[in-house]
Scaffold this motif. Structure first.
Motif, PDB file in Angstrom:
ATOM      1  N   ALA A 251     -18.008  15.953  38.380  1.00  0.00           N
ATOM      2  CA  ALA A 251     -18.568  16.653  37.219  1.00  0.00           C
ATOM      3  C   ALA A 251     -17.661  16.486  36.007  1.00  0.00           C
ATOM      4  CB  ALA A 251     -18.768  18.132  37.542  1.00  0.00           C
ATOM      5  N   ARG A 252     -16.374  16.573  36.215  1.00  0.00           N
ATOM      6  CA  ARG A 252     -15.408  16.396  35.114  1.00  0.00           C
ATOM      7  C   ARG A 252     -15.504  14.990  34.542  1.00  0.00           C
ATOM      8  NH1 ARG A 252     -11.975  17.615  31.304  1.00  0.00           N
ATOM      9  NH2 ARG A 252      -9.868  16.836  31.442  1.00  0.00           N
ATOM     10  N   PHE A 253     -15.597  13.998  35.418  1.00  0.00           N
ATOM     11  CA  PHE A 253     -15.701  12.618  34.980  1.00  0.00           C
ATOM     12  C   PHE A 253     -16.990  12.396  34.186  1.00  0.00           C
ATOM     13  CE2 PHE A 253     -16.815   8.119  35.768  1.00  0.00           C
ATOM     14  CZ  PHE A 253     -15.730   7.535  35.133  1.00  0.00           C
ATOM     15  N   ILE A 254     -18.081  12.959  34.657  1.00  0.00           N
ATOM     16  CA  ILE A 254     -19.364  12.845  33.948  1.00  0.00           C
ATOM     17  C   ILE A 254     -19.268  13.507  32.573  1.00  0.00           C
ATOM     18  CG2 ILE A 254     -21.772  13.619  33.971  1.00  0.00           C
ATOM     19  CD1 ILE A 254     -21.682  13.107  37.033  1.00  0.00           C
ATOM     20  N   ASP A 255     -18.609  14.661  32.501  1.00  0.00           N
ATOM     21  CA  ASP A 255     -18.409  15.330  31.207  1.00  0.00           C
ATOM     22  C   ASP A 255     -17.599  14.452  30.248  1.00  0.00           C
ATOM     23  OD1 ASP A 255     -19.811  17.559  32.014  1.00  0.00           O
ATOM     24  OD2 ASP A 255     -18.020  18.745  32.462  1.00  0.00           O
ATOM     25  N   LEU A 256     -16.571  13.801  30.773  1.00  0.00           N
ATOM     26  CA  LEU A 256     -15.740  12.951  29.929  1.00  0.00           C
ATOM     27  C   LEU A 256     -16.509  11.724  29.447  1.00  0.00           C
ATOM     28  CD1 LEU A 256     -12.327  13.166  31.783  1.00  0.00           C
ATOM     29  CD2 LEU A 256     -12.971  14.256  29.628  1.00  0.00           C
ATOM     30  N   LEU A 257     -17.368  11.175  30.294  1.00  0.00           N
ATOM     31  CA  LEU A 257     -18.206  10.058  29.848  1.00  0.00           C
ATOM     32  C   LEU A 257     -19.169  10.507  28.755  1.00  0.00           C
ATOM     33  CD1 LEU A 257     -19.048   8.211  33.185  1.00  0.00           C
ATOM     34  CD2 LEU A 257     -17.441   7.526  31.398  1.00  0.00           C
ATOM     35  N   GLY A 258     -19.691  11.713  28.888  1.00  0.00           N
ATOM     36  CA  GLY A 258     -20.554  12.275  27.846  1.00  0.00           C
ATOM     37  C   GLY A 258     -19.807  12.453  26.537  1.00  0.00           C
ATOM     38  N   LEU A 259     -18.562  12.871  26.623  1.00  0.00           N
ATOM     39  CA  LEU A 259     -17.731  13.025  25.434  1.00  0.00           C
ATOM     40  C   LEU A 259     -17.545  11.678  24.739  1.00  0.00           C
ATOM     41  CD1 LEU A 259     -15.845  14.723  23.627  1.00  0.00           C
ATOM     42  CD2 LEU A 259     -14.018  14.230  25.254  1.00  0.00           C
ATOM     43  N   ALA A 260     -17.288  10.637  25.510  1.00  0.00           N
ATOM     44  CA  ALA A 260     -17.119   9.297  24.933  1.00  0.00           C
ATOM     45  C   ALA A 260     -18.406   8.848  24.242  1.00  0.00           C
ATOM     46  CB  ALA A 260     -16.723   8.306  26.022  1.00  0.00           C
TER      47      ALA A 260
ATOM     48  N   GLU B 181     -12.234   9.941  15.146  1.00  0.00           N
ATOM     49  CA  GLU B 181     -12.670  10.644  16.355  1.00  0.00           C
ATOM     50  C   GLU B 181     -13.251   9.660  17.363  1.00  0.00           C
ATOM     51  OE1 GLU B 181     -13.199  13.853  18.896  1.00  0.00           O
ATOM     52  OE2 GLU B 181     -12.113  13.789  16.998  1.00  0.00           O
ATOM     53  N   ALA B 182     -13.996   8.682  16.870  1.00  0.00           N
ATOM     54  CA  ALA B 182     -14.619   7.695  17.761  1.00  0.00           C
ATOM     55  C   ALA B 182     -13.582   6.805  18.445  1.00  0.00           C
ATOM     56  CB  ALA B 182     -15.604   6.843  16.978  1.00  0.00           C
ATOM     57  N   LYS B 183     -12.434   6.630  17.827  1.00  0.00           N
ATOM     58  CA  LYS B 183     -11.368   5.798  18.411  1.00  0.00           C
ATOM     59  C   LYS B 183     -10.678   6.470  19.595  1.00  0.00           C
ATOM     60  CE  LYS B 183      -9.930   3.490  14.184  1.00  0.00           C
ATOM     61  NZ  LYS B 183      -8.803   3.351  13.251  1.00  0.00           N
ATOM     62  N   ARG B 184     -10.770   7.784  19.667  1.00  0.00           N
ATOM     63  CA  ARG B 184     -10.085   8.512  20.740  1.00  0.00           C
ATOM     64  C   ARG B 184     -10.671   8.128  22.096  1.00  0.00           C
ATOM     65  NH1 ARG B 184     -10.039  14.718  19.075  1.00  0.00           N
ATOM     66  NH2 ARG B 184      -8.955  14.851  21.053  1.00  0.00           N
ATOM     67  N   GLY B 185      -9.838   8.050  23.085  1.00  0.00           N
ATOM     68  CA  GLY B 185     -10.285   7.698  24.428  1.00  0.00           C
ATOM     69  C   GLY B 185     -11.012   8.845  25.105  1.00  0.00           C
ATOM     70  N   PHE B 186     -11.788   8.523  26.113  1.00  0.00           N
ATOM     71  CA  PHE B 186     -12.541   9.567  26.811  1.00  0.00           C
ATOM     72  C   PHE B 186     -11.624  10.550  27.514  1.00  0.00           C
ATOM     73  CE2 PHE B 186     -12.004   6.476  30.164  1.00  0.00           C
ATOM     74  CZ  PHE B 186     -11.815   7.244  31.293  1.00  0.00           C
TER      75      PHE B 186
END
Length: 74
Positions: A24-33, A60-65
């Protein structure tokens, strides 16, 4: 009259829950990216509506997931 019956204790495995939490955390981070990429694609007038400049959106877009906000790290 009810009687207490001792049932054998089942072994509780915490790994599936932990694995689900990590997933779930990984999916959230992919959504953030994805959200960050979409932010960079917005028109200037939409960015102004959000109170952002083109430069801020691109930064902001340059930041990593993995670079999630502090309140996500709990």
């Amino acid at each position: 009259m009810p009687r207490d019956i001792a049932l054998p204790r089942a072994r509780i495995r915490h790994r599936p829950l932990r694995r689900a939490t990590r997933l779930a955390r990984f999916i959230d981070l992919l959504g953030l990216a994805r959200q960050r990429r979409k932010l960079a694609e917005l028109d200037d007038h939409l960015l102004r509506d959000l109170g952002l400049t083109r430069r801020q959106a691109l930064e902001e877009a340059k930041r990593g997931f993995w670079d999630a906000p502090g309140h996500w790290r709990n």
